[in-house]
Enzyme design. Sequence first.
Site, mmCIF file in Angstrom:
data_model
loop_
_atom_site.group_PDB
_atom_site.id
_atom_site.type_symbol
_atom_site.label_atom_id
_atom_site.label_comp_id
_atom_site.label_asym_id
_atom_site.label_seq_id
_atom_site.Cartn_x
_atom_site.Cartn_y
_atom_site.Cartn_z
ATOM 1 N N SER A 152 0.961 -1.113 0.131
ATOM 2 C CA SER A 152 0.071 -0.127 -0.183
ATOM 3 C C SER A 152 0.929 1.249 -0.048
ATOM 4 C CB SER A 152 -0.946 0.019 1.422
ATOM 5 O OG SER A 152 -1.241 1.354 1.539
ATOM 6 N N TYR A 165 -0.763 -1.306 10.203
ATOM 7 C CA TYR A 165 -0.899 -1.639 8.876
ATOM 8 C C TYR A 165 0.564 -1.045 7.944
ATOM 9 C CZ TYR A 165 -3.348 -1.384 4.185
ATOM 10 O OH TYR A 165 -3.659 -1.522 3.165
HETATM 11 N N1 LIG Z 1 -8.652 -0.563 -1.283
HETATM 12 C C1 LIG Z 1 -7.567 0.220 -1.232
HETATM 13 O O1 LIG Z 1 -7.580 1.361 -1.377
HETATM 14 C C2 LIG Z 1 -6.272 -0.524 -0.769
HETATM 15 C C3 LIG Z 1 -5.061 0.431 -0.709
HETATM 16 C C4 LIG Z 1 -4.073 -0.154 -0.488
HETATM 17 C C5 LIG Z 1 -4.074 -1.392 -0.333
HETATM 18 N N2 LIG Z 1 -4.867 -2.411 -0.270
HETATM 19 C C6 LIG Z 1 -4.753 -3.838 0.134
HETATM 20 O O2 LIG Z 1 -5.561 -4.522 -0.978
HETATM 21 C C7 LIG Z 1 -6.050 -5.864 -0.474
HETATM 22 C C8 LIG Z 1 -7.459 -6.185 -0.619
HETATM 23 O O3 LIG Z 1 -8.158 -5.208 0.012
HETATM 24 P P1 LIG Z 1 -9.660 -4.686 -0.752
HETATM 25 O O4 LIG Z 1 -9.492 -3.047 -0.727
HETATM 26 O O5 LIG Z 1 -10.095 -5.454 -1.749
HETATM 27 O O6 LIG Z 1 -10.706 -4.899 0.658
HETATM 28 P P2 LIG Z 1 -11.903 -5.671 0.710
HETATM 29 O O7 LIG Z 1 -12.395 -5.707 2.298
HETATM 30 O O8 LIG Z 1 -13.003 -5.145 -0.435
HETATM 31 O O9 LIG Z 1 -11.595 -7.293 0.191
HETATM 32 C C9 LIG Z 1 -10.465 -7.898 1.052
HETATM 33 C C10 LIG Z 1 -11.082 -9.182 1.492
HETATM 34 O O10 LIG Z 1 -10.229 -10.056 2.417
HETATM 35 C C11 LIG Z 1 -10.678 -10.656 2.988
HETATM 36 N N3 LIG Z 1 -9.962 -10.981 4.393
HETATM 37 C C12 LIG Z 1 -10.003 -10.002 5.332
HETATM 38 N N4 LIG Z 1 -9.026 -10.886 6.437
HETATM 39 C C13 LIG Z 1 -8.719 -12.008 5.957
HETATM 40 C C14 LIG Z 1 -8.134 -13.124 6.486
HETATM 41 N N5 LIG Z 1 -7.840 -13.259 7.640
HETATM 42 N N6 LIG Z 1 -8.231 -14.364 5.561
HETATM 43 C C15 LIG Z 1 -8.866 -14.434 4.485
HETATM 44 N N7 LIG Z 1 -9.543 -13.510 3.997
HETATM 45 C C16 LIG Z 1 -9.492 -12.216 4.727
HETATM 46 C C17 LIG Z 1 -12.094 -9.861 3.409
HETATM 47 O O11 LIG Z 1 -13.127 -10.871 3.891
HETATM 48 C C18 LIG Z 1 -12.454 -9.714 2.150
HETATM 49 O O12 LIG Z 1 -13.334 -10.313 1.385
HETATM 50 C C19 LIG Z 1 -5.631 -5.778 0.942
HETATM 51 O O13 LIG Z 1 -4.339 -6.390 1.407
HETATM 52 C C20 LIG Z 1 -5.474 -4.234 1.316
HETATM 53 O O14 LIG Z 1 -4.873 -3.861 2.419
HETATM 54 C C21 LIG Z 1 -6.230 -1.961 -0.765
#
Ligand SMILES: NC(=O)c1ccc[n+]([C@@H]2O[C@H](COP(=O)([O-])OP(=O)(O)OC[C@H]3O[C@@H](n4cnc5c(N)ncnc54)[C@H](O)[C@@H]3O)[C@@H](O)[C@H]2O)c1
Length: 275
Positions: A152, A165
Amino acid sequence: MKKLDGKVALISGAGRGIGRSIALKLAAEGARLVVNDLDAGPAEETVQAVRAAGGQAVGCPGSVAAPDFADRFVGTAVKEYQGLDIIVNNAGYTWDSVIQKMTDEQWYAMLDVHLTAPFRILRAAQPVIRGLAKAEADAGKPTVRKVVNTSSVAGLFGNAGQANYASAKAGIVGLTQTLAKEWGRLNVTVNCVAYGLIRTRLTSSAAGAATTTIEGREIKVGVNPDLLAMMERSIPLGHGGTPEEAAGAVYLFCIPESDYVSGQTLMCSGGLTGI
Ligand SMILES: NC(=O)c1ccc[n+]([C@@H]2O[C@H](COP(=O)([O-])OP(=O)(O)OC[C@H]3O[C@@H](n4cnc5c(N)ncnc54)[C@H](O)[C@@H]3O)[C@@H](O)[C@H]2O)c1
């Protein structure tokens, strides 16, 4: 012939958001999937969506942070498809506080899901990949495999309220660079995608106190709408990314055209180069 025909891909956190879009994209390009999510319902929805589009997928629900998860995840790929070509470590969530209010539980929860879980999954995959790589080398048919980790902009530049985080997301960059060195001789490229603002549950507009239950804990989700609008104004492309746009960056590291790219962290942030 599709770009990923016959490849076997593990994707964690693929029940929603970016992970789900990665699953649909890789499957559309011919990959056979093992779909994980903490929540069994959304994981199964992704499996069904892949199958409905003519692809192949099996579910492997459960928390990536569970100590026995990695063997189960890797074992599912071997049992179902007798192979393992792509690993996408995507699962995660945020649990924010300023440092003086951050509990040990909050700190370790973020390290567990964003850093220890990918470490364990990659450790469990090593003997399988080593065996496959040796057999292919002996047969004179070396194959390139792919790992894509998830960071991120918070991990690259820091973000107030996210000591846990951001530290975990910085750590995954170190794990990526180290494994790129350890696994080059196995023909595995190991890269990382660092997202900026992608529109998912993680960043949805939350004016009030929107929460969700993650591993038995009530966690606040979403970002204050004013803050979200301010963040979007600072993005050169002018908007938060869609999950499909986010999945595109992972796809770049999975295709043969990136076979000589390893140890890299690619920002997928609409041109944002810092926060
Ligand atoms: N959305 C953003 O702006 C953003 C920015 C930087 C990084 N990220 C990273 O991208 C990745 C995906 O995030 P997203 O935005 O799609 O979020 P999201 O909440 O839409 O999806 C994340 C999924 O991961 C699952 N999850 C959470 N904890 C878990 C666990 N312990 N075991 C298995 N599954 C688990 C959740 O149930 C969810 O379905 C994450 O690693 C997040 O940190 C997202």
